[in-house]
Design an enzyme around this catalytic site. Structure first.
Site, PDB file in Angstrom:
ATOM      1  N   ARG A   1       0.816  -1.208   0.000  1.00 33.28           N
ATOM      2  CA  ARG A   1       0.000   0.000   0.000  1.00 33.28           C
ATOM      3  C   ARG A   1       0.854   1.265   0.000  1.00 33.28           C
ATOM      4  O   ARG A   1       0.556   2.228  -0.705  1.00 33.28           O
ATOM      5  CB  ARG A   1      -0.956  -0.024   1.199  1.00 33.28           C
ATOM      6  CG  ARG A   1      -1.841   1.217   1.345  1.00 33.28           C
ATOM      7  CD  ARG A   1      -2.447   1.707   0.047  1.00 33.28           C
ATOM      8  NE  ARG A   1      -3.078   0.629  -0.722  1.00 33.28           N
ATOM      9  CZ  ARG A   1      -3.311   0.703  -2.025  1.00 33.28           C
ATOM     10  NH1 ARG A   1      -2.927   1.766  -2.719  1.00 33.28           N
ATOM     11  NH2 ARG A   1      -3.896  -0.302  -2.649  1.00 33.28           N
TER      12      ARG A   1
ATOM     13  N   ASP B   1      -2.681  37.671 -14.896  1.00 31.74           N
ATOM     14  CA  ASP B   1      -3.517  36.909 -13.983  1.00 31.74           C
ATOM     15  C   ASP B   1      -4.996  37.108 -14.267  1.00 31.74           C
ATOM     16  O   ASP B   1      -5.511  38.221 -14.199  1.00 31.74           O
ATOM     17  CB  ASP B   1      -3.212  37.316 -12.535  1.00 31.74           C
ATOM     18  CG  ASP B   1      -3.923  36.434 -11.525  1.00 31.74           C
ATOM     19  OD1 ASP B   1      -3.908  35.205 -11.716  1.00 31.74           O
ATOM     20  OD2 ASP B   1      -4.480  36.971 -10.552  1.00 31.74           O
TER      21      ASP B   1
ATOM     22  N   LYS C   1       3.333  39.902  -5.838  1.00 30.62           N
ATOM     23  CA  LYS C   1       1.891  39.807  -6.031  1.00 30.62           C
ATOM     24  C   LYS C   1       1.193  41.053  -5.502  1.00 30.62           C
ATOM     25  O   LYS C   1       1.833  41.985  -5.019  1.00 30.62           O
ATOM     26  CB  LYS C   1       1.361  38.539  -5.375  1.00 30.62           C
ATOM     27  CG  LYS C   1       1.914  37.262  -5.990  1.00 30.62           C
ATOM     28  CD  LYS C   1       1.129  36.047  -5.548  1.00 30.62           C
ATOM     29  CE  LYS C   1       1.553  34.803  -6.315  1.00 30.62           C
ATOM     30  NZ  LYS C   1       0.698  33.652  -6.012  1.00 30.62           N
TER      31      LYS C   1
END
Length: 281
Positions: free
Chosen positions: A101, A219, A168
């Site tokens: 796993r 953006d 930003k």
């Protein structure tokens, strides 16, 4: 092949994962399977995709059994079809069951990222545009997530906050404008560090260009505005498109002439590739 930093990250994460899953021991396997028993196993693709993380899966099993015999049939970056055998291996029967796993959790995630990256990169193959990843990675897994992105054919953006400047809106507000922010940064960092500025309007694009940004991020702009911005920048800086970049929209955005398209979904919305481990009869 993974580099030194990627392998270091992988080993740390695998140790944590095994401690989390196995801790004091696999009480089911250890009480049913004799310690000396060995077994052959293999991993098979149950979906089409791109493989990434073979070394990581191997490390998991080798930590449990140093005598592991690992025979890969493909390599990281290879495309596979559903039903393809990926690797055959031999180890302690206990190791095969105990590590299954953990190995698959890493391997399926990494191959899922590589597969998605390949789809996005292929979508813009007829354009100059390069697909970039982002910092929207699973905490702690950044090196593995970004390794998987480049294995799939996309490109790594900055690794973290330390290796590239990203100015930003909040930075711009505090500094008193784009020009002031870029000037302050340039006065304090080495000249070889790239400076990227996020813009949302044509006026900001012009200011970022005038301030000497190396990369200008567009953006959440519409395609027409991005086309105008690319014409204004005219090769004086690199151009990155970001925000709402769906697979269906990629070709239209690439056609605007941007150099990069950044895609957070490569790593923040991972669909694990379906891979199974099976024991030989």
């Amino acid at each position: 092949m993974m580099n030194e930093k990627e392998l270091k990250a992988a080993n740390l994460l695998i140790d944590l994962a095994l401690e989390e899953d196995v801790a004091t021991g696999d009480i089911t396997t250890d009480n049913l399977i004799p310690a000396e028993t060995r077994k052959n196993a293999y991993m098979v693709a149950k979906a089409d995709g791109v493989i990434a993380g073979l070394e990581v899966a191997e490390i998991v099993f080798r930590k449990l059994d140093q005598t592991l015999i690992w025979d890969t049939k493909v390599k990281d970056g290879d495309k596979v079809k559903s039903g393809d055998i990926i690797v055959r291996f031999e180890a302690s029967y206990r190791a095969l069951l105990t590590g299954e796993r953990t190995a698959l959790n890493f391997f399926q995630r990494m191959s899922g990222i590589a597969s998605m990256s390949a789809i996005y990169a292929d979508a813009v193959k007829d354009y100059k545009t390069v697909i970039l990843d982002t910092r929207k990675t699973l905490p702690g897994f950044r090196m593995l997530d970004k390794y998987s992105v480049k294995t799939g054919g996309a490109t790594n953006h900055r690794i973290g906050l330390f290796d590239m400047v990203m100015i930003k809106d909040n930075h711009i507000e505090v500094a008193g404008g784009i020009t002031a922010a870029v000037d302050q940064i340039k006065a304090k960092i080495p000249a070889d560090i790239k400076i990227e500025v996020e813009t949302t309007t044509i006026a900001q694009v012009k200011e970022a260009l005038g301030a000497g940004a190396d990369i200008i991020m567009l953006d959440n702009m519409d395609n027409a505005t991005m086309t105008q911005a690319v014409e204004i920048i005219n090769g004086k800086a690199k151009v990155e498109a970001s925000g709402n970049m769906t697979l269906e929209r990629l070709k239209e955005v690439a056609a605007t002439g941007v150099d990069y398209i950044s895609i957070g979904a490569l790593t923040h919305s991972v669909q694990a590739m379906d891979i199974s481990q099976r024991l030989e009869a």
